[in-house]
Scaffold this motif. Sequence first.
Motif, PDB file in Angstrom:
ATOM      1  N   ARG A  65       0.845  -1.214   0.000  1.00 19.78           N
ATOM      2  CA  ARG A  65       0.000   0.000   0.000  1.00 19.78           C
ATOM      3  C   ARG A  65       0.868   1.247   0.000  1.00 19.78           C
ATOM      4  O   ARG A  65       0.540   2.256  -0.630  1.00 19.78           O
ATOM      5  N   LYS A  66       2.009   1.181   0.699  1.00 19.87           N
ATOM      6  CA  LYS A  66       2.938   2.313   0.725  1.00 19.87           C
ATOM      7  C   LYS A  66       3.600   2.525  -0.629  1.00 19.87           C
ATOM      8  O   LYS A  66       3.988   3.646  -0.970  1.00 19.87           O
ATOM      9  N   LYS A  67       3.722   1.443  -1.382  1.00 22.90           N
ATOM     10  CA  LYS A  67       4.365   1.534  -2.694  1.00 22.90           C
ATOM     11  C   LYS A  67       3.427   2.049  -3.786  1.00 22.90           C
ATOM     12  O   LYS A  67       3.840   2.200  -4.936  1.00 22.90           O
ATOM     13  N   PHE A  68       2.185   2.273  -3.425  1.00 25.98           N
ATOM     14  CA  PHE A  68       1.226   2.849  -4.374  1.00 25.98           C
ATOM     15  C   PHE A  68       0.768   4.236  -3.925  1.00 25.98           C
ATOM     16  O   PHE A  68      -0.373   4.613  -4.135  1.00 25.98           O
ATOM     17  N   ARG A  69       1.678   5.007  -3.342  1.00 21.13           N
ATOM     18  CA  ARG A  69       1.346   6.366  -2.896  1.00 21.13           C
ATOM     19  C   ARG A  69       1.315   7.359  -4.051  1.00 21.13           C
ATOM     20  O   ARG A  69       0.673   8.398  -3.953  1.00 21.13           O
ATOM     21  N   THR A  70       2.057   7.053  -5.123  1.00 23.83           N
ATOM     22  CA  THR A  70       2.175   8.004  -6.239  1.00 23.83           C
ATOM     23  C   THR A  70       1.877   7.297  -7.559  1.00 23.83           C
ATOM     24  O   THR A  70       2.784   6.938  -8.309  1.00 23.83           O
ATOM     25  N   MET A  71       0.614   7.119  -7.826  1.00 21.03           N
ATOM     26  CA  MET A  71       0.164   6.450  -9.046  1.00 21.03           C
ATOM     27  C   MET A  71       0.565   7.280 -10.266  1.00 21.03           C
ATOM     28  O   MET A  71       0.275   8.481 -10.326  1.00 21.03           O
ATOM     29  N   ASP A  72       1.229   6.637 -11.238  1.00 20.46           N
ATOM     30  CA  ASP A  72       1.687   7.420 -12.390  1.00 20.46           C
ATOM     31  C   ASP A  72       1.308   6.847 -13.748  1.00 20.46           C
ATOM     32  O   ASP A  72       1.602   7.441 -14.775  1.00 20.46           O
ATOM     33  N   ASP A  73       0.666   5.672 -13.778  1.00 29.55           N
ATOM     34  CA  ASP A  73       0.160   5.184 -15.061  1.00 29.55           C
ATOM     35  C   ASP A  73      -1.001   4.227 -14.822  1.00 29.55           C
ATOM     36  O   ASP A  73      -1.051   3.522 -13.805  1.00 29.55           O
ATOM     37  N   CYS A  74      -1.930   4.209 -15.758  1.00 29.63           N
ATOM     38  CA  CYS A  74      -3.111   3.345 -15.665  1.00 29.63           C
ATOM     39  C   CYS A  74      -3.617   3.090 -17.079  1.00 29.63           C
ATOM     40  O   CYS A  74      -3.831   4.022 -17.844  1.00 29.63           O
ATOM     41  N   LYS A  75      -3.791   1.815 -17.424  1.00 34.18           N
ATOM     42  CA  LYS A  75      -4.208   1.438 -18.768  1.00 34.18           C
ATOM     43  C   LYS A  75      -5.237   0.321 -18.693  1.00 34.18           C
ATOM     44  O   LYS A  75      -5.068  -0.633 -17.936  1.00 34.18           O
ATOM     45  N   ILE A 135      -7.003  -3.009 -20.007  1.00 37.80           N
ATOM     46  CA  ILE A 135      -6.630  -4.177 -20.800  1.00 37.80           C
ATOM     47  C   ILE A 135      -7.777  -5.182 -20.797  1.00 37.80           C
ATOM     48  O   ILE A 135      -8.736  -5.042 -20.038  1.00 37.80           O
ATOM     49  N   ASN A 136      -7.660  -6.213 -21.649  1.00 42.11           N
ATOM     50  CA  ASN A 136      -8.658  -7.277 -21.704  1.00 42.11           C
ATOM     51  C   ASN A 136     -10.081  -6.729 -21.850  1.00 42.11           C
ATOM     52  O   ASN A 136     -10.974  -7.039 -21.056  1.00 42.11           O
ATOM     53  N   ASP A 137     -10.254  -5.878 -22.872  1.00 45.21           N
ATOM     54  CA  ASP A 137     -11.566  -5.282 -23.176  1.00 45.21           C
ATOM     55  C   ASP A 137     -12.122  -4.487 -21.999  1.00 45.21           C
ATOM     56  O   ASP A 137     -13.338  -4.463 -21.780  1.00 45.21           O
ATOM     57  N   GLY A 138     -11.252  -3.854 -21.246  1.00 47.22           N
ATOM     58  CA  GLY A 138     -11.689  -3.008 -20.143  1.00 47.22           C
ATOM     59  C   GLY A 138     -12.048  -3.754 -18.879  1.00 47.22           C
ATOM     60  O   GLY A 138     -12.560  -3.156 -17.930  1.00 47.22           O
ATOM     61  N   LYS A 139     -11.763  -5.042 -18.832  1.00 43.74           N
ATOM     62  CA  LYS A 139     -12.101  -5.833 -17.642  1.00 43.74           C
ATOM     63  C   LYS A 139     -11.059  -5.670 -16.538  1.00 43.74           C
ATOM     64  O   LYS A 139     -11.338  -5.969 -15.372  1.00 43.74           O
ATOM     65  N   GLN A 140      -9.853  -5.243 -16.925  1.00 43.66           N
ATOM     66  CA  GLN A 140      -8.789  -5.067 -15.947  1.00 43.66           C
ATOM     67  C   GLN A 140      -8.028  -3.772 -16.216  1.00 43.66           C
ATOM     68  O   GLN A 140      -8.060  -3.232 -17.327  1.00 43.66           O
ATOM     69  N   ILE A 141      -7.339  -3.301 -15.172  1.00 41.60           N
ATOM     70  CA  ILE A 141      -6.560  -2.077 -15.274  1.00 41.60           C
ATOM     71  C   ILE A 141      -5.116  -2.366 -14.889  1.00 41.60           C
ATOM     72  O   ILE A 141      -4.845  -2.962 -13.841  1.00 41.60           O
ATOM     73  N   LEU A 142      -4.179  -1.951 -15.747  1.00 42.82           N
ATOM     74  CA  LEU A 142      -2.766  -1.986 -15.417  1.00 42.82           C
ATOM     75  C   LEU A 142      -2.430  -0.721 -14.638  1.00 42.82           C
ATOM     76  O   LEU A 142      -2.839   0.376 -15.022  1.00 42.82           O
ATOM     77  N   VAL A 143      -1.686  -0.879 -13.556  1.00 45.33           N
ATOM     78  CA  VAL A 143      -1.361   0.259 -12.698  1.00 45.33           C
ATOM     79  C   VAL A 143       0.130   0.259 -12.374  1.00 45.33           C
ATOM     80  O   VAL A 143       0.711  -0.807 -12.113  1.00 45.33           O
ATOM     81  N   SER A 144       0.748   1.420 -12.400  1.00 41.50           N
ATOM     82  CA  SER A 144       2.134   1.539 -11.946  1.00 41.50           C
ATOM     83  C   SER A 144       2.270   2.751 -11.039  1.00 41.50           C
ATOM     84  O   SER A 144       1.532   3.732 -11.163  1.00 41.50           O
ATOM     85  N   SER A 145       3.236   2.667 -10.119  1.00 41.55           N
ATOM     86  CA  SER A 145       3.455   3.726  -9.139  1.00 41.55           C
ATOM     87  C   SER A 145       4.943   4.004  -8.996  1.00 41.55           C
ATOM     88  O   SER A 145       5.737   3.068  -8.843  1.00 41.55           O
ATOM     89  N   SER A 146       5.306   5.278  -9.030  1.00 45.34           N
ATOM     90  CA  SER A 146       6.712   5.643  -8.870  1.00 45.34           C
ATOM     91  C   SER A 146       7.211   5.396  -7.448  1.00 45.34           C
ATOM     92  O   SER A 146       8.413   5.465  -7.191  1.00 45.34           O
ATOM     93  N   ALA A 162       5.916   0.085  -7.331  1.00 44.82           N
ATOM     94  CA  ALA A 162       5.158  -1.141  -7.564  1.00 44.82           C
ATOM     95  C   ALA A 162       4.291  -1.045  -8.809  1.00 44.82           C
ATOM     96  O   ALA A 162       3.977   0.046  -9.294  1.00 44.82           O
ATOM     97  N   ILE A 163       3.893  -2.236  -9.311  1.00 38.25           N
ATOM     98  CA  ILE A 163       2.955  -2.346 -10.424  1.00 38.25           C
ATOM     99  C   ILE A 163       1.874  -3.345 -10.034  1.00 38.25           C
ATOM    100  O   ILE A 163       2.078  -4.180  -9.146  1.00 38.25           O
ATOM    101  N   ALA A 164       0.713  -3.267 -10.696  1.00 39.44           N
ATOM    102  CA  ALA A 164      -0.384  -4.170 -10.355  1.00 39.44           C
ATOM    103  C   ALA A 164      -1.337  -4.337 -11.530  1.00 39.44           C
ATOM    104  O   ALA A 164      -1.358  -3.526 -12.458  1.00 39.44           O
ATOM    105  N   VAL A 165      -2.122  -5.408 -11.451  1.00 37.93           N
ATOM    106  CA  VAL A 165      -3.256  -5.631 -12.350  1.00 37.93           C
ATOM    107  C   VAL A 165      -4.489  -5.727 -11.467  1.00 37.93           C
ATOM    108  O   VAL A 165      -4.538  -6.547 -10.546  1.00 37.93           O
ATOM    109  N   VAL A 166      -5.491  -4.880 -11.730  1.00 41.31           N
ATOM    110  CA  VAL A 166      -6.679  -4.792 -10.886  1.00 41.31           C
ATOM    111  C   VAL A 166      -7.930  -5.091 -11.703  1.00 41.31           C
ATOM    112  O   VAL A 166      -8.094  -4.549 -12.803  1.00 41.31           O
TER     113      VAL A 166
END
Length: 301
Positions: A76-86, A88-99, A102-106
């Motif tokens: 949770r601390k590694k996602f304090r500064t969200m800097d990208d979101c895309k 994917i998969n026809d809008g069913k999931q979101i790619l997330v990265s944080s400076s 960390a990175i994630a798929v939600v």
Amino acid sequence: MGRSINNIIMRFKNIFCFGAMLLFMSAANAQTAKKFLVCGDTKVLLVDYNKSKDSIPEVIWTWDASQATDLSEDYRKKFRTMDDCKAINDGKQILVSSSSGAIAVVNLEDKKVMFVSSVPNSHSIALLPDNRIAAAASTNKAGNKIMLFDIAHPEKVLYTDSLYSAHGLVWDAKRKSLFALGYSVLREYKIVSKDALQLKNEWKIPGIGGHELQPSPDGGHLFVTEHNGTWVFNIKDQKFSKLKGLPDAENVKSLGQIKAGQYIYTIPEESWWTFHVKFSSPERVFAFPGLHVYKARWFTN
């Protein structure tokens, strides 16, 4: 008897016309439905462009990493500064990265985190075939590189390649290429195995401080921003040209376009962030007071 047949024919015609009208309206609505993602601080927002009023965004979905119970406190601390979101998969999931590291798929539907991994000063993320994830680790003693992951094994780094100030990633499914943007170069990688990439091409960008990298709606170009302005890279001709019809501002953090032609972009107002998401052709501005917005992206093309 003749009249009865004529009446039946007329009824069928009316039903057919009504059905065709409904299909036309449905298609028209699908074409005009516009949504966009906004990321900053600990949040990713999904906004309905059409339902928004004036400069007030109609937020229809939110993921707040600080409230994600399926993330550890460390993540949770590694996602304090969200800097990208895309999307994917026809809008069913979101790619997330944080400076923050960390990175994630939600999942969009239930907001479950399906993948999470540490990436130093992560600035971009891309989904590749075979459930591979590529991440851009920017300036950091453990960064300045491209990293490759397997979604099934998030903590294992499969491959790295050094790229100073790595900032942008785009997977081109048509060409089967991963494009990556660094401080002064644009690169093209090819997949040589499920666990490795290979550098195929490298081009000097027309400036320094490469930041944003996004595909054009026609699939033949890449939008590139650097410290002094915005550019279009013709993939076939391998040439850069100035992007017309958009303010040529410094440090454009995000830039994208839908098939209808409208641009979405963010320009810093204070330090690296902004409180507004802007549009061009046609112009519109949305305000996000209290949120340090970094990037904004069209949710669908």
